[in-house]
Design a protein around this motif. Structure first.
Motif, short mmCIF file in Angstrom:
data_model
loop_
_atom_site.label_atom_id
_atom_site.label_comp_id
_atom_site.label_asym_id
_atom_site.label_seq_id
_atom_site.Cartn_x
_atom_site.Cartn_y
_atom_site.Cartn_z
N ALA A 61 0.83 -1.20 0.00
CA ALA A 61 0.00 0.00 0.00
C ALA A 61 0.87 1.25 0.00
O ALA A 61 0.59 2.23 -0.70
N THR A 62 1.95 1.20 0.77
CA THR A 62 2.88 2.34 0.79
C THR A 62 3.45 2.57 -0.59
O THR A 62 3.55 3.69 -1.08
N LEU A 63 3.83 1.44 -1.22
CA LEU A 63 4.41 1.52 -2.55
C LEU A 63 3.44 2.18 -3.51
O LEU A 63 3.80 3.08 -4.27
N LEU A 64 2.17 1.76 -3.40
CA LEU A 64 1.17 2.30 -4.30
C LEU A 64 1.03 3.81 -4.09
O LEU A 64 0.99 4.59 -5.04
N ALA A 65 1.04 4.21 -2.80
CA ALA A 65 0.93 5.63 -2.49
C ALA A 65 2.08 6.39 -3.14
O ALA A 65 1.89 7.47 -3.70
N CYS A 66 3.28 5.80 -3.08
CA CYS A 66 4.45 6.47 -3.66
C CYS A 66 4.30 6.60 -5.16
O CYS A 66 4.60 7.64 -5.74
N LEU A 97 8.22 3.84 5.87
CA LEU A 97 8.21 5.04 5.02
C LEU A 97 9.60 5.27 4.45
O LEU A 97 9.78 6.01 3.50
N ILE A 98 10.59 4.68 5.10
CA ILE A 98 11.97 4.74 4.59
C ILE A 98 12.41 3.33 4.29
O ILE A 98 12.37 2.46 5.16
N TRP A 99 12.82 3.13 3.06
CA TRP A 99 13.41 1.84 2.67
C TRP A 99 14.88 2.12 2.44
O TRP A 99 15.24 2.83 1.50
N ARG A 100 15.73 1.56 3.29
CA ARG A 100 17.16 1.83 3.16
C ARG A 100 17.66 1.41 1.79
O ARG A 100 17.49 0.25 1.40
N GLY A 101 18.25 2.34 1.09
CA GLY A 101 18.85 2.02 -0.20
C GLY A 101 17.87 1.81 -1.34
O GLY A 101 18.26 1.48 -2.44
N ALA A 136 5.95 11.84 3.11
CA ALA A 136 5.51 11.51 4.47
C ALA A 136 6.65 11.68 5.47
O ALA A 136 6.43 12.15 6.59
N VAL A 137 7.85 11.31 5.06
CA VAL A 137 9.00 11.46 5.97
C VAL A 137 9.26 12.95 6.21
O VAL A 137 9.38 13.42 7.34
N ARG A 138 9.29 13.67 5.12
CA ARG A 138 9.53 15.10 5.22
C ARG A 138 8.47 15.76 6.10
O ARG A 138 8.77 16.61 6.94
N ASP A 190 15.68 10.54 0.32
CA ASP A 190 16.08 11.72 -0.44
C ASP A 190 16.24 12.95 0.45
O ASP A 190 15.98 14.09 0.02
N VAL A 191 16.72 12.74 1.68
CA VAL A 191 16.83 13.86 2.63
C VAL A 191 17.78 14.93 2.10
O VAL A 191 17.68 16.10 2.47
N ARG A 192 18.68 14.54 1.21
CA ARG A 192 19.59 15.54 0.62
C ARG A 192 18.81 16.68 -0.02
O ARG A 192 19.21 17.82 0.04
N SER A 193 17.64 16.37 -0.58
CA SER A 193 16.92 17.41 -1.31
C SER A 193 16.05 18.28 -0.40
O SER A 193 15.66 19.37 -0.80
N TRP A 194 15.72 17.82 0.81
CA TRP A 194 14.84 18.63 1.65
C TRP A 194 15.35 18.88 3.07
O TRP A 194 14.88 19.79 3.75
N GLY A 195 16.34 18.12 3.49
CA GLY A 195 16.83 18.26 4.88
C GLY A 195 17.27 19.68 5.20
O GLY A 195 17.03 20.20 6.29
N LYS A 196 17.90 20.32 4.21
CA LYS A 196 18.42 21.67 4.47
C LYS A 196 17.31 22.69 4.66
O LYS A 196 17.54 23.78 5.16
N GLU A 197 16.09 22.36 4.24
CA GLU A 197 14.97 23.30 4.42
C GLU A 197 14.42 23.20 5.84
O GLU A 197 13.68 24.07 6.29
#
Ligand code: GAL
Length: 636
Positions: free
Chosen positions: A9-14, A213-217, A226-228, A258-265
């Protein structure tokens, strides 16, 4: 891991969300980087994890705090005293409040009342220090996910063991910051990754499930939004309970989602990789996860390759060469300098490393520029860091390998004039030297040399943008689909050995903006000509550059780089000053001659460099170069 119904279900949401929508490229006329919290400089201090793992206690924390003060390290800036995983007893299910494990933190016990860290943070504050706490963004912590030693883990019912922020963000942040008086919080993410309904953690250990919500790698399966969103809620709660901004939010999503793209915000520091270990190869792995991300760090938000492991294993007092390299590299990268050693028993040789004021000063330099790579290879690297004082820089030469190595430093690596003398000061020995053009060094295995340098700038009347990453915010980098960075050192994972099929690249960020290279680490080559300096970025991007009325002219040679992935599409380069269009290139595509752009930036506070996609012939990005991009003609 099996794909069960919930995970599917998570995958589908993504998939429904599709690739993350590119951040807007329209100019705002403002510097929009994270301004919340207190991190104008990288944080410095001490944390219990690398010293004690889950076996933290009050005496260990206070003992290291005292040593920070008594040794003078606190005066150098090491002020945070951070408790990591292991402090919790359980959650009180009636009040929802977290309960502290008073057997290890006796001062938290209050007769007839709930527990409180206030007495401990009061003592830490009375020493002139600041206090940090640890939590997880899901229901459960990494200790619960990975440790089987019940002695160090929360006890009680399933609900009592839910010690993370999930469902309690506002309440916990209020407890930790308004009630208990903490100044710093590290927010880990195992709760979002290690408690799938079909995992041993749920089925055998009885923890509460949460569809990952986080799949390593596996970024395609992670639910980035959702993580953000969860981390944003933490940031919002901090702003609510500490409206003065006197706090620091440390994101610990290990370069995943993908925290590289939003972590700094959102965060003041953001982990770029999984855990460091006291092993040389692992240190290189963490180093590499940060070293190509200079454009994603600036005052207010720093890359975090994890805490220092100086004092242990390959970096212990018998391996001072390695210990010095690790420490100096972290200083150059503007990484948090968080000591992970039991300072109560630290030998003088280690205290001298932490206490090297000249190297600490590089990390704490007001310019806020993360070092960039003047030379890069798997064997040797040359890191160059601009300093606030425009007449000075720092350079670090690193031998990554296990054999002696000759490393030649060129004035050009430093963007200094090869015809003029360059003065060096060795920051470990204090010795000075001078060279013109080039200087040759013999480096032992794992050795690094770190110098403060002064010379004549190649660009006499200004700065290249690649020299001032701390003044650049990549507001949109054009990455449509997060891709995993394949170039970080793939060390054997110390906790897994060679039991898996191999170390796969793990962290997204590939395709992000780069200094002096393309987003995929190729030369900045435009229609056959190679440029040593500039910014490489994808189409669909926007960079903000803080000019603060300092320079009166901006110029660049712009075009599509020869290694572009999309050889048909075209893009247009636009330059804005405080939101006003100053120049626009023609449509440029693969093999077009690059175009020179130059604009008057007198009085401009924020310059914006937009690369607008024109004809999109496929989903492949058009790779672009702002070659020789420079701010010149300073206001006197
Ligand atoms: C890891 C984190 C470490 C440490 C540990 C605690 O996820 O990266 O720095 O906090 O959890 O269990």
């Amino acid at each position: 891991m099996k794909l069960n119904t919930l995970a599917a279900a998570t995958l589908l949401a993504c998939l429904t969300l599709g690739a993350q929508a590119a951040a807007p490229i329209e100019p705002t006329g403002r510097w929009t980087a994270n301004a919340q919290g207190s991190a104008s400089l990288p944080p410095m201090g001490w944390n219990s994890w690398n010293a004690f793992f889950l076996e933290v206690d009050e005496e260990k924390v206070l003992g290291s705090a005292r040593k920070l003060v008594d040794s003078g390290l606190a005066k150098l800036g090491y002020v945070y005293v951070n408790i990591d995983d292991g402090w919790w007893s359980h959650r009180d299910t009636r009040s929802g409040r977290m309960v502290i494990k008073t057997s290890i933190f006796p001062s938290a016990r209050r007769e007839g009342k709930d527990t409180s860290f206030r007495p401990l943070t009061d003592r830490i504050h009375a020493m002139g220090l600041k206090a940090g706490i640890y939590t997880d963004i899901g229901y459960h912590s990494c200790g619960q996910a990975f440790s089987s030693n019940a002695e160090f883990l929360p006890k009680g019912t399933q609900a009592e063991k839910r010690i993370g922020l999930e469902g309690h963000t506002d309440q916990d942040i209020q407890t930790y910051f308004a009630d208990w008086g903490f100044d710093f919080i590290k927010v880990d993410a195992c709760g979002l990754s290690s408690f799938a309904p079909d995992s041993d953690n749920v089925l055998k250990k009885g923890y509460t499930p949460l569809a990952p919500l986080i799949w390593r790698g596996t970024p395609n399966l992670s639910n980035v939004a959702a993580v953000r969103g969860r981390y944003q809620a933490v940031a919002d709660a901090l702003a609510k309970y500490r409206p003065q901004g006197d706090y620091l939010l440390s994101l610990c999503a290990w370069g995943m989602a993908d925290v590289r793209s939003w972590g700094k915000e959102i965060g003041n520091t953001s982990r770029t990789s999984d855990d460091i270990m006291p092993v040389w190869g692992r240190m290189l792995h963490n180093l590499d996860s940060t070293s190509k991300r200079a454009l994603y760090a600036h005052p207010g938000s720093w890359n975090d390759p994890d805490m220092l492991f100086v004092g242990h294993g390959d970096f212990d007092q018998h391996h001072l060469t390695e210990a010095r390299s690790h420490f100096a590299l972290w200083a150059m990268l503007n990484a948090p300098l968080i000591i992970g050693y039991d300072l109560r028993n630290a030998p003088p040789a280690l205290m001298d490393i932490f206490g090297n004021a000249a190297i600490v000063a590089l990390n704490q330099d007001a310019g806020g520029h993360q070092a960039t790579l003047g030379y890069d290879s798997n064997d040797a690297q040359i890191y160059v860091k601009s300093l606030a004082d425009p007449s000075k820089k720092a350079v670090l030469l690193l031998n990554r390998g296990t054999a002696d190595l000759k490393v030649t430093l060129l004035a050009e690596h430093l963007k200094l004039d090869p015809a003029q003398p360059v003065t060096l000061r060795n920051l470990w020995t204090g010795e000075s030297s001078v060279f013109t053009g080039k200087s040759v060094y013999q480096l032992k295995a794992h050795e690094s040399l770190v110098f403060e340098v002064s010379g004549t700038r190649l660009l006499r009347n200004g700065v290249y943008l690649s020299e001032i990453p701390g003044l650049i915010n990549v507001a949109a980098d054009g990455v449509r689909q997060p891709e995993i960075d394949p170039v970080a050192h793939r060390a054997i994972q110390p906790w897994e050995g060679t039991l898996s099929g191999g170390e796969r690249p793990l962290y997204t960020g590939w395709g992000g903006a780069q200094v002096d290279a393309t987003p995929y680490d190729q030369n900045l080559q435009l229609n056959g000509a190679t440029y040593r300096t500039g910014i490489g970025i994808l189409d669909g991007s926007r960079m903000e550059v803080k000019n603060d009325q300092r320079y009166r002219r901006f110029s660049a040679t712009v075009g599509v780089v020869d290694s572009t992935r999309n050889m048909q599409g075209s893009a247009q380069f636009e330059i804005y000053g405080d939101g006003r269009l100053l120049a626009r290139s023609k449509a440029l595509k693969f093999r077009d001659a690059p175009q020179q752009l130059a604009v008057d930036t007198a009085g401009v506070k924020v310059l914006e460099l937009v690369a607008r996609p024109l004809s999109r012939t496929s989903d492949l990005p058009v790779l672009l170069g702002w070659a020789d991009a420079a701010l010149t003609d300073p206001v006197k």
